[in-house]
Design a protein around this motif. Structure first.
Motif, PDB file in Angstrom:
ATOM      1  N   LYS A   1       0.849  -1.195   0.000  1.00  0.00           N
ATOM      2  CA  LYS A   1       0.000   0.000   0.000  1.00  0.00           C
ATOM      3  C   LYS A   1       0.881   1.240   0.000  1.00  0.00           C
ATOM      4  N   TYR A   2       0.583   2.163  -0.902  1.00  0.00           N
ATOM      5  CA  TYR A   2       1.209   3.487  -0.847  1.00  0.00           C
ATOM      6  C   TYR A   2       0.203   4.398  -0.161  1.00  0.00           C
ATOM      7  N   GLY A   3       0.434   4.706   1.108  1.00  0.00           N
ATOM      8  CA  GLY A   3      -0.589   5.418   1.866  1.00  0.00           C
ATOM      9  C   GLY A   3      -1.801   4.518   1.961  1.00  0.00           C
TER      10      GLY A   3
ATOM     11  N   PRO B   1      -3.878   0.673  -2.437  1.00  0.00           N
ATOM     12  CA  PRO B   1      -3.268  -0.649  -2.554  1.00  0.00           C
ATOM     13  C   PRO B   1      -2.770  -0.892  -3.984  1.00  0.00           C
ATOM     14  N   ALA B   2      -1.467  -1.007  -4.155  1.00  0.00           N
ATOM     15  CA  ALA B   2      -0.898  -1.241  -5.484  1.00  0.00           C
ATOM     16  C   ALA B   2      -0.796  -2.731  -5.775  1.00  0.00           C
ATOM     17  N   VAL B   3      -0.607  -3.532  -4.708  1.00  0.00           N
ATOM     18  CA  VAL B   3      -0.559  -4.983  -4.862  1.00  0.00           C
ATOM     19  C   VAL B   3      -1.473  -5.572  -3.796  1.00  0.00           C
TER      20      VAL B   3
ATOM     21  N   GLY C   1       1.079  -7.666 -17.272  1.00  0.00           N
ATOM     22  CA  GLY C   1      -0.087  -6.854 -16.931  1.00  0.00           C
ATOM     23  C   GLY C   1       0.035  -5.482 -17.545  1.00  0.00           C
ATOM     24  N   PRO C   2      -1.061  -4.742 -17.587  1.00  0.00           N
ATOM     25  CA  PRO C   2      -1.014  -3.412 -18.196  1.00  0.00           C
ATOM     26  C   PRO C   2      -0.295  -2.418 -17.282  1.00  0.00           C
ATOM     27  N   SER C   3      -0.057  -1.237 -17.787  1.00  0.00           N
ATOM     28  CA  SER C   3       0.629  -0.213 -17.018  1.00  0.00           C
ATOM     29  C   SER C   3      -0.117   0.087 -15.724  1.00  0.00           C
ATOM     30  N   GLY C   4       0.630   0.169 -14.633  1.00  0.00           N
ATOM     31  CA  GLY C   4       0.028   0.548 -13.354  1.00  0.00           C
ATOM     32  C   GLY C   4      -0.622  -0.579 -12.596  1.00  0.00           C
ATOM     33  N   CYS C   5      -0.376  -1.841 -12.981  1.00  0.00           N
ATOM     34  CA  CYS C   5      -1.059  -2.935 -12.299  1.00  0.00           C
ATOM     35  C   CYS C   5      -0.268  -3.443 -11.099  1.00  0.00           C
ATOM     36  N   GLY C   6       0.900  -2.871 -10.847  1.00  0.00           N
ATOM     37  CA  GLY C   6       1.658  -3.275  -9.664  1.00  0.00           C
ATOM     38  C   GLY C   6       2.814  -4.210  -9.945  1.00  0.00           C
ATOM     39  N   LYS C   7       3.236  -4.297 -11.194  1.00  0.00           N
ATOM     40  CA  LYS C   7       4.348  -5.188 -11.532  1.00  0.00           C
ATOM     41  C   LYS C   7       5.648  -4.704 -10.897  1.00  0.00           C
ATOM     42  N   SER C   8       5.968  -3.419 -11.131  1.00  0.00           N
ATOM     43  CA  SER C   8       7.225  -2.902 -10.589  1.00  0.00           C
ATOM     44  C   SER C   8       7.207  -2.914  -9.069  1.00  0.00           C
ATOM     45  N   SER C   9       6.057  -2.614  -8.469  1.00  0.00           N
ATOM     46  CA  SER C   9       5.974  -2.638  -7.014  1.00  0.00           C
ATOM     47  C   SER C   9       6.335  -4.026  -6.492  1.00  0.00           C
ATOM     48  N   THR C  10       5.841  -5.058  -7.160  1.00  0.00           N
ATOM     49  CA  THR C  10       6.153  -6.426  -6.754  1.00  0.00           C
ATOM     50  C   THR C  10       7.650  -6.688  -6.857  1.00  0.00           C
TER      51      THR C  10
ATOM     52  N   ASP D   1      12.967  -5.797 -15.058  1.00  0.00           N
ATOM     53  CA  ASP D   1      11.753  -4.978 -15.154  1.00  0.00           C
ATOM     54  C   ASP D   1      11.689  -4.312 -16.524  1.00  0.00           C
ATOM     55  N   GLU D   2      10.892  -4.847 -17.393  1.00  0.00           N
ATOM     56  CA  GLU D   2      10.746  -4.369 -18.773  1.00  0.00           C
ATOM     57  C   GLU D   2      12.110  -4.045 -19.387  1.00  0.00           C
ATOM     58  N   PRO D   3      12.981  -5.052 -19.461  1.00  0.00           N
ATOM     59  CA  PRO D   3      14.362  -4.749 -19.836  1.00  0.00           C
ATOM     60  C   PRO D   3      14.556  -4.427 -21.303  1.00  0.00           C
TER      61      PRO D   3
ATOM     62  N   THR E   1       6.816  -7.593 -17.763  1.00  0.00           N
ATOM     63  CA  THR E   1       6.577  -7.017 -19.081  1.00  0.00           C
ATOM     64  C   THR E   1       5.106  -6.680 -19.224  1.00  0.00           C
ATOM     65  N   HIS E   2       4.812  -5.735 -20.104  1.00  0.00           N
ATOM     66  CA  HIS E   2       3.399  -5.508 -20.426  1.00  0.00           C
ATOM     67  C   HIS E   2       3.103  -6.027 -21.833  1.00  0.00           C
ATOM     68  N   ASP E   3       4.132  -6.652 -22.423  1.00  0.00           N
ATOM     69  CA  ASP E   3       4.001  -7.148 -23.786  1.00  0.00           C
ATOM     70  C   ASP E   3       3.706  -8.640 -23.727  1.00  0.00           C
TER      71      ASP E   3
HETATM   72  N1  LIG Z   1       5.788   5.706  -4.644  1.00  0.00           N
HETATM   73  C1  LIG Z   1       4.486   5.605  -4.951  1.00  0.00           C
HETATM   74  N2  LIG Z   1       3.570   6.318  -4.281  1.00  0.00           N
HETATM   75  C2  LIG Z   1       2.250   6.212  -4.575  1.00  0.00           C
HETATM   76  N3  LIG Z   1       1.746   5.414  -5.523  1.00  0.00           N
HETATM   77  C3  LIG Z   1       2.603   4.667  -6.228  1.00  0.00           C
HETATM   78  C4  LIG Z   1       4.020   4.724  -5.998  1.00  0.00           C
HETATM   79  N4  LIG Z   1       4.622   3.875  -6.852  1.00  0.00           N
HETATM   80  C5  LIG Z   1       3.638   3.331  -7.586  1.00  0.00           C
HETATM   81  N5  LIG Z   1       2.428   3.793  -7.225  1.00  0.00           N
HETATM   82  C6  LIG Z   1       1.121   3.385  -7.788  1.00  0.00           C
HETATM   83  O1  LIG Z   1       1.019   1.998  -7.666  1.00  0.00           O
HETATM   84  C7  LIG Z   1       0.468   1.425  -8.820  1.00  0.00           C
HETATM   85  C8  LIG Z   1       1.382   0.353  -9.359  1.00  0.00           C
HETATM   86  O2  LIG Z   1       2.588   0.923  -9.767  1.00  0.00           O
HETATM   87  P1  LIG Z   1       3.737   0.081 -10.465  1.00  0.00           P
HETATM   88  O3  LIG Z   1       4.887   0.970 -10.674  1.00  0.00           O
HETATM   89  O4  LIG Z   1       3.962  -1.147  -9.674  1.00  0.00           O
HETATM   90  O5  LIG Z   1       3.060  -0.263 -11.858  1.00  0.00           O
HETATM   91  P2  LIG Z   1       3.636  -1.131 -13.075  1.00  0.00           P
HETATM   92  O6  LIG Z   1       2.765  -2.306 -13.190  1.00  0.00           O
HETATM   93  O7  LIG Z   1       5.074  -1.357 -12.920  1.00  0.00           O
HETATM   94  O8  LIG Z   1       3.358  -0.163 -14.316  1.00  0.00           O
HETATM   95  P3  LIG Z   1       4.269   0.140 -15.599  1.00  0.00           P
HETATM   96  O9  LIG Z   1       4.028  -0.963 -16.571  1.00  0.00           O
HETATM   97  O10 LIG Z   1       3.705   1.438 -16.088  1.00  0.00           O
HETATM   98  O11 LIG Z   1       5.672   0.251 -15.144  1.00  0.00           O
HETATM   99  C9  LIG Z   1       0.235   2.565  -9.795  1.00  0.00           C
HETATM  100  O12 LIG Z   1      -1.132   2.884  -9.797  1.00  0.00           O
HETATM  101  C10 LIG Z   1       1.046   3.686  -9.256  1.00  0.00           C
HETATM  102  O13 LIG Z   1       0.402   4.902  -9.497  1.00  0.00           O
END
Ligand SMILES: Nc1ncnc2c1ncn2[C@@H]1O[C@H](COP(=O)(O)OP(=O)(O)OP(=O)(O)O)[C@@H](O)[C@H]1O
Ligand SMILES: [Mg+2]
Lengths: 292, 364
Positions: free
Chosen positions: B12-14, B17-19, B36-45, B158-160, B191-193
């Motif tokens: 959770k960011y604040g 919930p990102a994941v 997954g598509p952009s913003g689905c929480g891949k990088s957070s994981t 991460d999307e290398p 990847t998102h591809d």
């Molecule tokens: N530091 C942060 N503070 C607040 N929200 C964040 C932060 N980092 C990511 N998020 C939010 O968490 C969600 C997931 O982000 P994440 O970077 O994991 O996406 P992603 O799947 O890697 O997307 P992309 O394919 O665009 O890289 C997004 O909605 C993003 O806005």
């Protein structure tokens, strides 16, 4: 990127303005450089020659300014009789020491403030910078009392501490801006590569080095040119150049020649320093975001 | 090398919930792709696995060791960052040598390893340059190079290769896959591809809005998507969806659409859980499971009109206008129809899917 030339078209007004600017800059140069030049030349004259002044309106008489036989007596006097060597050392130690401490502690503190989130961070940051809001004279008396009870008055450590007290908040404030500009991703990559937090911190120092260097110089300049702290906290045992120069003014006897020479001795090192690091000073304080 | 277990992990960011409650098991030595598509929480994981982000709840294990509280340097992972994260003040060589230097390798070995990686990535002639002097694709290759000079427990990519051109991307797909096979190192690849995930991974984890949708082999994800969202996301061109009524007609159960009605197979009827009569479902069919012809075939067919043809080299995509929807059909470039022509579609009955209209869950 497009070319950085600014396309410029002349109008009568802009021409006139250019002339005006040129004249203004000319006056400004005379205004700032002439005193230094007079000081420099006068330090090589004996007292009689130094006070040869032509009559009002006699423009050709200005030539007498250059009509003298150079002498080093004033410099000899400074270093032989007046103990200026030790004052130079005092100035160097006080300025260099406080600048170094301010920058080392300041960058560590600025780094933490830039990277770590914690409750009350903005309040803490404001408190740090607010310590610089009161004028120096306002805190001088309590500071003197504290320093005296700690036996720090008239000692070099005392003077260094005093300068550090005043440079540190400023250092933290400026350096935090530099660290904020460094992308966090660089340290993250370092830590994944196997660096500890402090190794990661060290690894980004080269990126903020121009800023740190420029700020180091600013700290040195502040301490080197300071009179108030040096006169009150450093008086006696830790006499610096400005204070020593001031003491050449005695009620019955103003030693103009030595004062001029002391002025040169005080100014010259900083001018040389400025020349050497000019490039860094310019890039340092205007440093933009670090490009990845 | 390590097995990676992600158990009930939240980020959770604040309040955001990102994941959400993520559970993934990645066996030792396997290639897992998070898709997954952009913003689905891949990088957070990824960042939680690398130790760059606190884990809000749940645990991550490498083999049997819980690594939640381990510093990044002690996790022994190599990561390729989405934004390269190269060191701007170091040359390409020093960038790539950094992980080895930090681990105290001697300089002969460093030279050898960096040289090998540079050859593999075709950046041998760039070693003395600085990152500012590189193109995006070159930076990305340097970032990969920095990750592969070492032999860590786990690769995190991460999307290398997102910024490479198509040809180089195809080449790098092969190289990365081969590298992972030869080293036998566990790999988690974001990847998102979907093509990248399909072609490289042993296992795909499909994520959407922070939730794991499906975890399975590329074949499973493609052939048996668990819901309409996964079905629509995986596969190019995307799956066609048509809303149909379920209608009991004598002994048979029909999927009825204004343009057609198709009888279901008995085992498919079973999957509908008794929704024999009434209600609607979303029927999904991939463009390559449809056949198109200009003459009416003998079997039941869907009548429509050619809307537009797109020639894609060896394939042709025909968009067909039905009464209330358009479907895309993959066919051979020899297809003679022109826009406006009447045409007939037949469906391979084994290769279509039905999803619940409300939840999107797959019946079959
Ligand atoms: N530091 C942060 N503070 C607040 N929200 C964040 C932060 N980092 C990511 N998020 C939010 O968490 C969600 C997931 O982000 P994440 O970077 O994991 O996406 P992603 O799947 O890697 O997307 P992309 O394919 O665009 O890289 C997004 O909605 C993003 O806005
Ligand atoms: Mg991402």
């Amino acid at each position: 990127m497009a070319s950085r030339d600014i396309v410029h078209y002349d109008t009568p007004l802009s021409k006139a303005f250019r002339w005006f600017s040129a004249v203004f800059i000319g006056f400004y140069l005379i205004w700032t450089l002439l005193p230094i030049f007079v000081m420099f030349v006068s330090s090589f004259k004996d007292l009689l020659e130094a006070f040869k002044i032509p009559a009002v309106g006699d423009w050709m008489g200005a030539a007498v300014f250059f009509d003298f036989s150079p002498t080093l007596t004033h410099y000899e006097n400074l270093f032989r009789n007046l103990n200026f060597t030790s004052y130079i050392v005092n100035s160097l130690v006080a300025a260099g020491g406080s600048a170094l401490i301010s920058v080392v502690l300041g960058s560590m503190c600025a780094y933490s403030l830039s990277r770590i989130e914690f409750r009350g961070k903005s309040d803490l940051f404001f408190w740090i910078i607010s310590t610089r809001m009161a004028p120096v004279v306002a805190v001088m008396v309590p500071l003197y009392a504290i320093f005296r009870s700690l036996d720090l008055v008239g000692t070099l450590p005392g003077l260094i501490l005093a300068y550090t007290t005043f440079n540190l908040p400023f250092a933290i404030w400026i350096l935090k801006g530099f660290f904020d500009n460094v992308p966090y991703a660089i340290e993250e990559a370092q830590m994944v590569d196997g660096a500890t937090r402090s190794q990661a911190f060290m690894s980004i120092l080269p990126l903020v080095a121009p800023g740190i260097g420029a700020f180091l110089v600013l700290c040195i300049l502040f301490a080197w040119n300071d009179f108030l702290f040096a006169a009150i906290i450093g008086s006696g045992g830790a006499k610096t150049l400005p204070v020593a120069t001031r003491e050449l003014v005695q009620p019955q006897n103003i030693q103009w020649g030595s004062i001029m020479a002391a002025g040169v001795v005080t100014t010259l090192p900083m001018m040389l320093l400025g020349l050497v690091i000019r490039r860094y000073l310019v890039t340092g304080l205007t440093m933009g975001a670090v490009k990845e | 090398m390590a097995k990676v277990s992600i158990r009930n992990v939240w980020k959770k960011y604040g309040e955001f919930p990102a994941v959400k409650d993520l559970n993934i098991e990645c066996p030792d030595g396997s290639f897992l792709s998070i898709l997954g598509p952009s913003g689905c929480g891949k990088s957070s994981t990824m960042r939680m696995i690398a130790g760059l982000e606190h884990i809000t709840a749940g645990d991550i294990y490498f083999d049997e060791q819980r690594i939640n509280d381990l510093a990044p340097k002690d996790r022994d992972v190599s990561m390729v960052f989405e934004n390269y994260a190269l060191y701007p003040h170091k040359t390409v060589f020093d960038n790539m040598a950094n992980p080895l230097k930090l681990r105290g390798q001697d300089s002969a070995r460093i030279k050898e390893r960096v040289g090998q990686a540079a050859n593999l990535l075709e950046i041998g002639e760039l070693l003395h340059r600085r990152p500012q002097e590189l193109s995006g694709g070159q930076k990305q290759r340097v970032a990969i190079g920095r990750a592969i000079v070492r032999e860590p427990k786990l690769f995190l990519f991460d999307e290398p290769i997102a910024h490479l051109d198509a040809k180089l991307r195809a080449h790098m797909r092969g190289e990365i896959k081969h590298l992972q096979r030869t080293l036998g190192t566990t790999m988690i690849y974001v990847t998102h591809d979907q093509l990248e995930a399909m072609s490289m991974a042993d296992t795909i984890a499909v994520m959407h809005e922070g939730e794991l949708q499906q975890l399975g082999s590329p074949r499973e994800v493609y052939n048996n998507p668990v819901n309409a969202w996964v079905a629509g996301f995986v596969g190019e061109p995307a799956m066609n969806f048509l809303t149909c009524d379920v209608r009991g007609d004598g002994g048979e159960v029909l999927l009825a659409h204004p343009n057609f009605g198709i009888a279901l197979k008995p085992e498919q009827v079973k999957c509908l859980n008794g929704r024999k009569g009434g209600g609607s479902v979303r029927m999904g069919v991939r463009p390559d499971a449809l056949n198109i012809a200009l003459e009416r075939p003998a079997e039941p067919a869907i009548a429509g009109e050619v809307f537009v043809n797109e020639l894609l080299g060896g394939d042709m995509i025909v968009e067909v206008q039905l009464s209330d929807a358009r479907v895309r059909v993959k066919t051979s470039p020899e297809f003679p129809g022109n826009p406006g022509d009447k045409c007939y579609l037949t469906v391979n009955r084994d290769k279509w899917h039905a999803f619940a209209t409300d939840t999107g869950k797959a019946y079959f």
